[in-house]
Design an enzyme around this catalytic site. Structure first.
Site, PDB file in Angstrom:
ATOM      1  N   LYS A 109       0.822  -1.213   0.000  1.00 43.72           N
ATOM      2  CA  LYS A 109       0.000   0.000   0.000  1.00 43.72           C
ATOM      3  C   LYS A 109       0.856   1.263   0.000  1.00 43.72           C
ATOM      4  CE  LYS A 109      -0.837   0.325   5.025  1.00 43.72           C
ATOM      5  NZ  LYS A 109      -0.298   1.663   5.226  1.00 43.72           N
ATOM      6  N   ASP A 110       2.158   1.138   0.355  1.00 44.01           N
ATOM      7  CA  ASP A 110       3.062   2.284   0.355  1.00 44.01           C
ATOM      8  C   ASP A 110       3.832   2.433  -0.953  1.00 44.01           C
ATOM      9  OD1 ASP A 110       2.336   2.867   2.956  1.00 44.01           O
ATOM     10  OD2 ASP A 110       4.006   1.758   3.841  1.00 44.01           O
TER      11      ASP A 110
ATOM     12  N   CYS B 296      -0.681   9.759  -2.142  1.00 44.74           N
ATOM     13  CA  CYS B 296      -0.987   9.981  -0.729  1.00 44.74           C
ATOM     14  C   CYS B 296      -1.953  11.133  -0.505  1.00 44.74           C
ATOM     15  CB  CYS B 296       0.330  10.248  -0.013  1.00 44.74           C
ATOM     16  SG  CYS B 296       0.212  10.594   1.711  1.00 44.74           S
TER      17      CYS B 296
ATOM     18  N   ARG C 207      -8.010   8.937   2.979  1.00 41.69           N
ATOM     19  CA  ARG C 207      -9.045   7.955   2.639  1.00 41.69           C
ATOM     20  C   ARG C 207      -9.936   7.688   3.855  1.00 41.69           C
ATOM     21  NH1 ARG C 207      -9.218   2.790   4.112  1.00 41.69           N
ATOM     22  NH2 ARG C 207      -7.058   2.890   4.809  1.00 41.69           N
ATOM     23  N   ARG C 208      -9.312   7.400   4.995  1.00 35.65           N
ATOM     24  CA  ARG C 208     -10.083   7.139   6.201  1.00 35.65           C
ATOM     25  C   ARG C 208     -10.844   8.386   6.646  1.00 35.65           C
ATOM     26  NH1 ARG C 208      -4.953   3.961   8.810  1.00 35.65           N
ATOM     27  NH2 ARG C 208      -5.399   1.884   7.960  1.00 35.65           N
TER      28      ARG C 208
ATOM     29  N   ARG D 233       0.856   5.410  17.871  1.00 33.63           N
ATOM     30  CA  ARG D 233      -0.566   5.731  17.727  1.00 33.63           C
ATOM     31  C   ARG D 233      -1.385   5.119  18.861  1.00 33.63           C
ATOM     32  NH1 ARG D 233      -1.662   5.649  11.140  1.00 33.63           N
ATOM     33  NH2 ARG D 233       0.474   6.147  10.551  1.00 33.63           N
TER      34      ARG D 233
ATOM     35  N   ARG E 218      -0.114  10.578  13.202  1.00 32.10           N
ATOM     36  CA  ARG E 218       0.960   9.881  12.497  1.00 32.10           C
ATOM     37  C   ARG E 218       1.851   9.163  13.490  1.00 32.10           C
ATOM     38  NH1 ARG E 218       4.621  12.433   8.520  1.00 32.10           N
ATOM     39  NH2 ARG E 218       5.094  10.213   8.309  1.00 32.10           N
TER      40      ARG E 218
END
Length: 307
Positions: A81-82, A240, A129-130, A153, A147
């Site tokens: 995904k990165d 991103c 996105r979230r 987190r 982040r």
């Protein structure tokens, strides 16, 4: 034989993924030593600004690619995904491993799920996105930037800075923290990041020896699904700073792809889906992307790019 050296970020999750790949390679090639080359990327060092402002997720790859160019490493391990839709010249993805749970996780110490959060609750995420999904599904929530690595987190959640945070199920489970998942956010209502849960191995283009070493690790079904998702993202020119989601699944040889483009400010979600034979994964991804554009995603994406 010289050792096979794996470039990896130093975060706990990245090291888990690199160690996982190393263990698989040692099983395949017992005659050859496999070593990790851990390093800190610019994306890891700058934590006070959103990724979109400092260059995007490609910042997690650059130092690893430089190490490969200098001959300090032979391959690099990434969360797919990165990985940008277009790799730098001279590099290629040699294998995509079997995917873990691709969905997002709702994590909270006090609330059972997204629908259980009270109005005004503070939810942490660094993902546009979230943020788009939260804005559309629960516009009454306060969504704040978060982040750092998984432990950072979670520590902020435990310190009471947030009522809930959204993380990837795969990352939590790989780190032995699956018990922190209060609820899995199901697709297609809540779509994950493109290629979430999949590990990719990057090689130097033309390095036949490294490619031959990693190719047996490739998972056929995961590669098909990731191909469809990334083909969609490529047409949308996703990065991103663009809220794009995608989830492909296989059922009895039939490939289905759900795609989404969101606007984190307006709370708009544009959706499209399609299905095809597994041999047409790339074409399916392109078709779903064009359907998203036709339904209004082009205007949303253009607006994001002009900011």
């Amino acid at each position: 034989m010289p050792p096979l050296r794996i470039a990896t970020r130093k975060s706990a999750l990245a090291l888990w993924q690199a160690e996982h790949v190393a263990a698989r390679l040692r099983q395949l090639h017992p005659e050859r030593a496999v070593e990790l080359v851990p390093m800190t990327t610019r994306g890891d060092r700058i934590l006070d600004r959103p990724l979109a402002e400092i260059g995007g997720k490609g910042l997690f790859l650059k130092e690893l690619e430089v190490a490969m160019q200098r001959g300090e490493a032979d391959i690099a391990v990434h969360s797919m995904k990165d990985v940008p839709m277009q790799l730098e010249d001279g590099f290629a993805i040699g294998a995509v491993l079997e995917r873990a749970d691709p969905l997002d996780a709702f994590v909270s110490n006090r609330h059972a799920g997204l629908e259980a959060l009270p109005a005004g609750a503070r939810v942490g995420t660094s993902s546009l996105r979230r943020r788009s999904l939260l804005r559309a599904l629960r516009p009454d929530l306060q969504v704040e930037d978060l982040r750092g690595n998984v432990n950072t987190r979670l520590a902020k959640l435990d310190a009471g800075e947030f009522d809930a945070i959204i993380l990837a199920c795969a990352g939590l489970e790989r780190l032995g923290m699956g018990d922190r998942i209060r609820a899995r956010l199901p697709a297609p209502q809540w779509l994950p990041a493109v290629a979430q849960g999949a590990i990719g191995i990057e090689v130097r283009a033309g390095d036949a020896e490294a490619l031959a070493a990693v190719t047996p690790l490739a998972d056929h079904e995961t590669t098909i699904c990731v191909t469809a998702e990334r083909a969609m993202n490529r047409i949308l020119q996703g990065s991103c700073d663009v809220p794009i989601a995608g989830h492909a699944s296989l059922d009895h040889g039939r490939l289905t792809l759900h795609g989404l483009v969101g606007d984190p400010d307006a709370g708009i979600l544009i959706r499209a889906e399609g299905a095809d034979e597994i041999d047409h994964a790339d074409a399916l991804g392109q078709r779903v992307a064009r359907e998203l554009l036709a339904r209004g995603a082009e205007q949303v994406l253009r607006g994001r790019q002009q900011r």
